[in-house]
Design a protein around this motif. Sequence first.
Motif, short mmCIF file in Angstrom:
data_model
loop_
_atom_site.label_atom_id
_atom_site.label_comp_id
_atom_site.label_asym_id
_atom_site.label_seq_id
_atom_site.Cartn_x
_atom_site.Cartn_y
_atom_site.Cartn_z
N VAL A 1 0.74 -1.18 -0.09
CA VAL A 1 0.03 0.12 0.19
C VAL A 1 1.12 1.37 -0.01
CG1 VAL A 1 -1.50 1.42 1.39
CG2 VAL A 1 -2.05 -1.22 1.03
N ASN A 2 1.89 1.18 0.82
CA ASN A 2 2.71 2.46 0.94
C ASN A 2 3.48 2.61 -0.36
OD1 ASN A 2 1.88 3.12 3.42
ND2 ASN A 2 3.84 1.83 4.53
N LEU A 3 4.02 1.65 -1.31
CA LEU A 3 4.81 1.79 -2.34
C LEU A 3 3.75 2.30 -3.54
CD1 LEU A 3 7.22 -1.39 -2.10
CD2 LEU A 3 7.74 1.17 -1.99
N ASN A 4 2.51 1.90 -3.48
CA ASN A 4 1.56 2.34 -4.40
C ASN A 4 0.51 3.46 -4.06
OD1 ASN A 4 2.02 0.12 -6.74
ND2 ASN A 4 2.19 -0.90 -4.90
N PHE A 5 0.85 4.08 -3.18
CA PHE A 5 -0.13 5.01 -2.53
C PHE A 5 -0.76 5.99 -3.64
CE2 PHE A 5 1.86 9.26 -1.96
CZ PHE A 5 3.07 8.97 -2.29
N ARG A 6 -0.14 6.19 -4.66
CA ARG A 6 -0.65 7.36 -5.79
C ARG A 6 -1.56 6.43 -6.55
NH1 ARG A 6 4.68 10.93 -7.41
NH2 ARG A 6 4.52 12.23 -5.34
N LYS A 7 -1.51 4.96 -6.59
CA LYS A 7 -2.08 4.25 -7.47
C LYS A 7 -3.52 3.68 -6.96
CE LYS A 7 1.87 3.22 -10.19
NZ LYS A 7 2.65 1.99 -10.77
N LEU A 8 -3.75 3.98 -5.59
CA LEU A 8 -5.00 2.93 -5.02
C LEU A 8 -5.51 3.92 -3.89
CD1 LEU A 8 -3.56 2.10 -2.12
CD2 LEU A 8 -2.63 0.53 -3.45
N GLN A 9 -6.56 3.60 -3.43
CA GLN A 9 -7.04 4.40 -2.09
C GLN A 9 -7.54 3.19 -1.28
OE1 GLN A 9 -10.40 6.75 -2.85
NE2 GLN A 9 -11.66 5.18 -3.99
N VAL A 10 -7.45 3.09 -0.06
CA VAL A 10 -7.70 2.32 0.96
C VAL A 10 -9.27 2.38 1.45
CG1 VAL A 10 -7.40 1.54 3.40
CG2 VAL A 10 -5.55 2.12 2.13
N LEU A 11 -9.93 1.62 1.50
CA LEU A 11 -11.35 1.65 1.66
C LEU A 11 -11.89 1.58 3.24
CD1 LEU A 11 -12.89 -0.23 -1.54
CD2 LEU A 11 -12.47 2.35 -1.34
N SER A 12 -12.74 2.33 3.53
CA SER A 12 -13.10 2.15 4.89
C SER A 12 -13.81 0.85 5.24
CB SER A 12 -14.13 3.47 5.40
OG SER A 12 -14.62 3.21 6.68
N ALA A 13 -13.37 -0.05 6.16
CA ALA A 13 -13.97 -1.27 6.40
C ALA A 13 -13.14 -1.79 7.92
CB ALA A 13 -13.55 -2.28 5.23
N PRO A 14 -13.87 -2.50 8.52
CA PRO A 14 -13.09 -3.15 9.72
C PRO A 14 -11.81 -3.73 9.13
CG PRO A 14 -15.59 -3.89 9.56
CD PRO A 14 -15.34 -3.15 8.46
N LEU A 15 -10.77 -3.76 10.19
CA LEU A 15 -9.50 -3.79 9.95
C LEU A 15 -9.08 -5.24 9.88
CD1 LEU A 15 -7.00 -1.05 10.90
CD2 LEU A 15 -7.55 -1.85 8.68
N TYR A 16 -9.98 -6.05 10.16
CA TYR A 16 -9.27 -7.71 9.98
C TYR A 16 -8.89 -7.92 8.56
CZ TYR A 16 -8.38 -12.48 11.01
OH TYR A 16 -7.85 -13.67 11.21
N GLN A 17 -9.68 -7.27 7.78
CA GLN A 17 -9.44 -7.28 6.31
C GLN A 17 -9.07 -6.04 5.91
OE1 GLN A 17 -12.58 -9.52 4.13
NE2 GLN A 17 -11.55 -11.35 4.27
N LEU A 18 -8.18 -5.88 4.71
CA LEU A 18 -7.98 -4.52 4.18
C LEU A 18 -8.37 -4.50 2.75
CD1 LEU A 18 -6.48 -1.75 5.35
CD2 LEU A 18 -4.63 -2.63 3.55
N TYR A 19 -9.03 -3.33 2.44
CA TYR A 19 -9.75 -3.31 1.18
C TYR A 19 -8.91 -2.03 0.39
CZ TYR A 19 -13.14 -6.26 2.89
OH TYR A 19 -13.68 -7.50 3.71
N VAL A 20 -8.59 -2.25 -0.81
CA VAL A 20 -7.96 -1.20 -1.50
C VAL A 20 -8.70 -1.15 -2.95
CG1 VAL A 20 -5.67 -1.11 -0.34
CG2 VAL A 20 -5.63 -2.28 -2.74
N GLN A 21 -8.92 0.19 -3.45
CA GLN A 21 -9.33 0.13 -4.88
C GLN A 21 -8.37 0.71 -5.80
OE1 GLN A 21 -12.63 2.90 -5.38
NE2 GLN A 21 -13.30 2.10 -7.34
N LYS A 22 -8.14 0.11 -7.08
CA LYS A 22 -7.07 0.47 -7.90
C LYS A 22 -7.65 1.77 -8.57
CE LYS A 22 -4.53 -1.28 -11.79
NZ LYS A 22 -3.98 -2.54 -12.55
N LEU A 23 -6.77 2.96 -8.61
CA LEU A 23 -7.05 3.98 -9.39
C LEU A 23 -6.44 4.26 -10.64
CD1 LEU A 23 -6.72 6.68 -6.21
CD2 LEU A 23 -8.74 5.21 -7.28
N SER A 24 -5.09 3.65 -10.75
CA SER A 24 -4.41 3.66 -11.98
C SER A 24 -3.21 2.48 -12.04
CB SER A 24 -3.77 4.88 -12.18
OG SER A 24 -2.50 5.01 -11.36
N ASP A 25 -2.69 2.18 -13.15
CA ASP A 25 -1.71 1.27 -13.51
C ASP A 25 -0.42 1.70 -12.86
OD1 ASP A 25 -2.96 -1.10 -14.61
OD2 ASP A 25 -3.19 0.18 -16.34
#
Length: 210
Positions: A186-210
């Motif tokens: 997530v840190n290395l790709n922070f410009r290409k994704l956004q973390v979605l709000s959800a309980p933290l036992y799972q982590l969800y990210v949406q892809k914004l660009s390649d």
Amino acid sequence: MTPFQFTNSWFNQTARDVWDQLLPQFNPTKIIEIGSYEGASACYLIESLAQQRPIELHCVDTWEGGIEHQAGGVAQTDMTAVEARFRHNVELAAGRHPGRAEIVVHKGFSDDCLARMISDGKKGYFDFVYIDGSHQAPDVLCDAVLGFKLLRTGGVIAFDDYLWCEDPASGKDPLRCPKPAIDAFVNLNFRKLQVLSAPLYQLYVQKLSD
């Protein structure tokens, strides 16, 4: 009707309620899950999505288990029986939606299977990638990098076991936890994704660009 054969309720405890809210927002039809175990998440996806539209679900697993499932591990398991339950459960779920759930099983290591999908032209092909395979940090990072390449822009990656950590007698090892790898990705790709709000036992990210 023959019932599903599940020996645990992990998926229901950690993911089901979030997926009930998340998936209708994205309506995925092309899905990869890395780590299928007994098929609880696969059956959920089939039952939830195939009644609305045809889906294509790729299930990747060795059915050898992780370090924790091997002899001497903290969760020794008969993985041959686990695979048999997976195949029974998925066949049962797909049979309830004839012609609407294409299930592709990739039995092998995820790095090989995902790389093969990329070479077969499926880069940017999938709407949803579920990473729930190895708990070893290097493996999780590899699954994240390859899964991201297979994911379309706007698609979502779900990382399971974000807060899980094996606790062997020798003490906790950061390389035997998913979290350091997920954080690095997530840190290395922070410009290409956004973390979605959800309980933290799972982590969800949406892809914004390649």
